[in-house]
Structures are given as structure tokens and as C-alpha cells.
Motif scaffolding. Structure first.
Motif, PDB file in Angstrom:
ATOM      1  N   THR A  65       0.836  -1.202   0.000  1.00 16.14           N
ATOM      2  CA  THR A  65       0.000   0.000   0.000  1.00 16.14           C
ATOM      3  C   THR A  65       0.867   1.248   0.000  1.00 16.14           C
ATOM      4  O   THR A  65       0.639   2.178  -0.780  1.00 16.14           O
ATOM      5  N   ILE A  66       1.870   1.276   0.852  1.00 12.23           N
ATOM      6  CA  ILE A  66       2.782   2.430   0.914  1.00 12.23           C
ATOM      7  C   ILE A  66       3.476   2.620  -0.430  1.00 12.23           C
ATOM      8  O   ILE A  66       3.592   3.744  -0.935  1.00 12.23           O
ATOM      9  N   LEU A  67       3.934   1.522  -1.020  1.00 12.58           N
ATOM     10  CA  LEU A  67       4.628   1.597  -2.304  1.00 12.58           C
ATOM     11  C   LEU A  67       3.731   2.203  -3.382  1.00 12.58           C
ATOM     12  O   LEU A  67       4.140   3.130  -4.102  1.00 12.58           O
ATOM     13  N   LEU A  68       2.520   1.699  -3.501  1.00 12.32           N
ATOM     14  CA  LEU A  68       1.611   2.197  -4.534  1.00 12.32           C
ATOM     15  C   LEU A  68       1.170   3.631  -4.274  1.00 12.32           C
ATOM     16  O   LEU A  68       1.187   4.474  -5.178  1.00 12.32           O
ATOM     17  N   VAL A  69       0.762   3.921  -3.046  1.00 11.58           N
ATOM     18  CA  VAL A  69       0.278   5.266  -2.725  1.00 11.58           C
ATOM     19  C   VAL A  69       1.392   6.296  -2.895  1.00 11.58           C
ATOM     20  O   VAL A  69       1.162   7.385  -3.438  1.00 11.58           O
ATOM     21  N   ALA A  70       2.600   5.972  -2.476  1.00  8.63           N
ATOM     22  CA  ALA A  70       3.712   6.917  -2.607  1.00  8.63           C
ATOM     23  C   ALA A  70       4.000   7.235  -4.071  1.00  8.63           C
ATOM     24  O   ALA A  70       4.242   8.405  -4.421  1.00  8.63           O
ATOM     25  N   HIS A  71       3.943   6.236  -4.932  1.00  9.75           N
ATOM     26  CA  HIS A  71       4.179   6.505  -6.354  1.00  9.75           C
ATOM     27  C   HIS A  71       3.047   7.332  -6.963  1.00  9.75           C
ATOM     28  O   HIS A  71       3.294   8.238  -7.764  1.00  9.75           O
ATOM     29  N   ALA A  75      -7.346   8.409   1.742  1.00  8.82           N
ATOM     30  CA  ALA A  75      -8.451   7.701   1.081  1.00  8.82           C
ATOM     31  C   ALA A  75      -7.938   6.531   0.241  1.00  8.82           C
ATOM     32  O   ALA A  75      -8.494   5.426   0.296  1.00  8.82           O
ATOM     33  N   LEU A  76      -6.896   6.763  -0.505  1.00 12.35           N
ATOM     34  CA  LEU A  76      -6.328   5.706  -1.345  1.00 12.35           C
ATOM     35  C   LEU A  76      -5.758   4.568  -0.494  1.00 12.35           C
ATOM     36  O   LEU A  76      -5.940   3.388  -0.820  1.00 12.35           O
ATOM     37  N   SER A  77      -5.114   4.899   0.605  1.00 13.13           N
ATOM     38  CA  SER A  77      -4.578   3.877   1.501  1.00 13.13           C
ATOM     39  C   SER A  77      -5.690   3.029   2.102  1.00 13.13           C
ATOM     40  O   SER A  77      -5.587   1.798   2.159  1.00 13.13           O
ATOM     41  N   LEU A  78      -6.747   3.676   2.560  1.00 13.31           N
ATOM     42  CA  LEU A  78      -7.870   2.939   3.145  1.00 13.31           C
ATOM     43  C   LEU A  78      -8.572   2.068   2.113  1.00 13.31           C
ATOM     44  O   LEU A  78      -9.094   1.004   2.438  1.00 13.31           O
ATOM     45  N   PHE A  79      -8.579   2.496   0.865  1.00 14.38           N
ATOM     46  CA  PHE A  79      -9.185   1.705  -0.205  1.00 14.38           C
ATOM     47  C   PHE A  79      -8.315   0.505  -0.573  1.00 14.38           C
ATOM     48  O   PHE A  79      -8.807  -0.618  -0.750  1.00 14.38           O
ATOM     49  N   LEU A  80      -7.005   0.708  -0.698  1.00 14.92           N
ATOM     50  CA  LEU A  80      -6.104  -0.340  -1.179  1.00 14.92           C
ATOM     51  C   LEU A  80      -5.754  -1.401  -0.142  1.00 14.92           C
ATOM     52  O   LEU A  80      -5.570  -2.569  -0.493  1.00 14.92           O
ATOM     53  N   LEU A  81      -5.656  -1.021   1.127  1.00 14.42           N
ATOM     54  CA  LEU A  81      -5.144  -1.943   2.142  1.00 14.42           C
ATOM     55  C   LEU A  81      -5.919  -3.263   2.224  1.00 14.42           C
ATOM     56  O   LEU A  81      -5.305  -4.333   2.152  1.00 14.42           O
ATOM     57  N   PRO A  82      -7.255  -3.277   2.330  1.00 13.31           N
ATOM     58  CA  PRO A  82      -7.934  -4.582   2.387  1.00 13.31           C
ATOM     59  C   PRO A  82      -7.831  -5.367   1.084  1.00 13.31           C
ATOM     60  O   PRO A  82      -7.764  -6.601   1.097  1.00 13.31           O
ATOM     61  N   ARG A  83      -7.801  -4.682  -0.040  1.00 13.43           N
ATOM     62  CA  ARG A  83      -7.703  -5.378  -1.317  1.00 13.43           C
ATOM     63  C   ARG A  83      -6.341  -6.051  -1.477  1.00 13.43           C
ATOM     64  O   ARG A  83      -6.254  -7.179  -1.961  1.00 13.43           O
TER      65      ARG A  83
END
Length: 129
Positions: free
Chosen positions: A64-70, A100-108
């Protein structure tokens, strides 16, 4: 020489990963694998597949950190070049977007990691079947 039947075959990874990204059971794709936001259920309520073997640990958070940071890094550059907003507007907008993006991506992403482990019979997933 080892017997071909001593090691179970991998299950199909692609359908399992797609089901995991939808937060569904990697086996049947019908029921949610989460009881709440991130707690994985012990057994699928639809097909009764055991999911308690998962060891997702910190993997979903790192991804999640990797994707959101990019994504946010690209957004910083794009916003500055296109509109040159004030630093406070950028910080506020991108902070809300990152959360918002982190909260969306983390469970997926956690569902995806559990599905990969299930498909490759890791951490005890191969003992049941």
C-alpha cells in the motif's frame, strides 16, 4: 526421487488473485474473506474453506505504501506543473487523497496476499485438501 503425489499442485493463481483483490474467498469467490475491515475470517461462510492459515503480516501495508507513494509523487508533480497551487492546498488535497487511497487499497492488497498464499498452498493451506 520424490513422488509426484507428495507435493500438491498449485491452485490457479490468476482467478484466486482477482478474487482476493475483490475481498472475496480465493476458493469460491462468493463470500467476503473479511470480518470487519482487515480481520480474515477463519472459514469461508460459503464453501467452508479454511482461511486461518494466512500469514499476510506487513506485506499489505508495504505494498500500500509503495503504490500510494508513487501515485502521490506523480500527483505532486502533475499538480505543480499544471496549476501551481499554494503549498497548503497541495498538502491538504494530497493528504486527503493519500489517506483515502490507503484505506481503499489496504484490504484489497491483503486479500490478494491471502489469495496468493492459498493458491500456492503456503503456510498450511495445502494440508486441508
Amino acid at each position: 526421487m520424490s513422488d509426484a503425489h507428495s507435493f500438491p499442485m498449485e491452485r490457479p493463481s490468476k482467478p484466486a488473485i482477482l478474487r482476493g483483490l475483490r475481498c472475496k474467498c480465493p476458493n469460491c469467490g462468493e463470500a467476503n474473506i473479511f470480518d470487519g475491515y482487515l480481520k480474515v475470517v477463519d472459514h469461508c461462510p460459503h464453501c467452508n474453506e479454511t482461511l486461518s492459515h494466512h500469514r499476510a503480516d506487513d506485506g499489505p501495508a508495504y505494498l500500500t505504501i509503495l503504490l500510494v507513494a508513487h501515485i502521490i509523487g506523480f500527483a505532486i508533480h502533475f499538480m505543480w506543473v499544471m496549476w501551481e497551487p499554494s503549498p497548503m492546498v497541495m498538502a491538504t488535497t494530497l493528504s486527503v487523497g493519500a489517506i483515502a487511497l490507503s484505506l481503499f487499497l489496504l484490504p484489497r492488497l491483503k486479500g490478494m496476499i491471502v489469495a496468493i498464499q492459498w493458491a500456492r498452498r503456503m503456510h498450511g493451506f495445502g494440508q486441508d485438501s
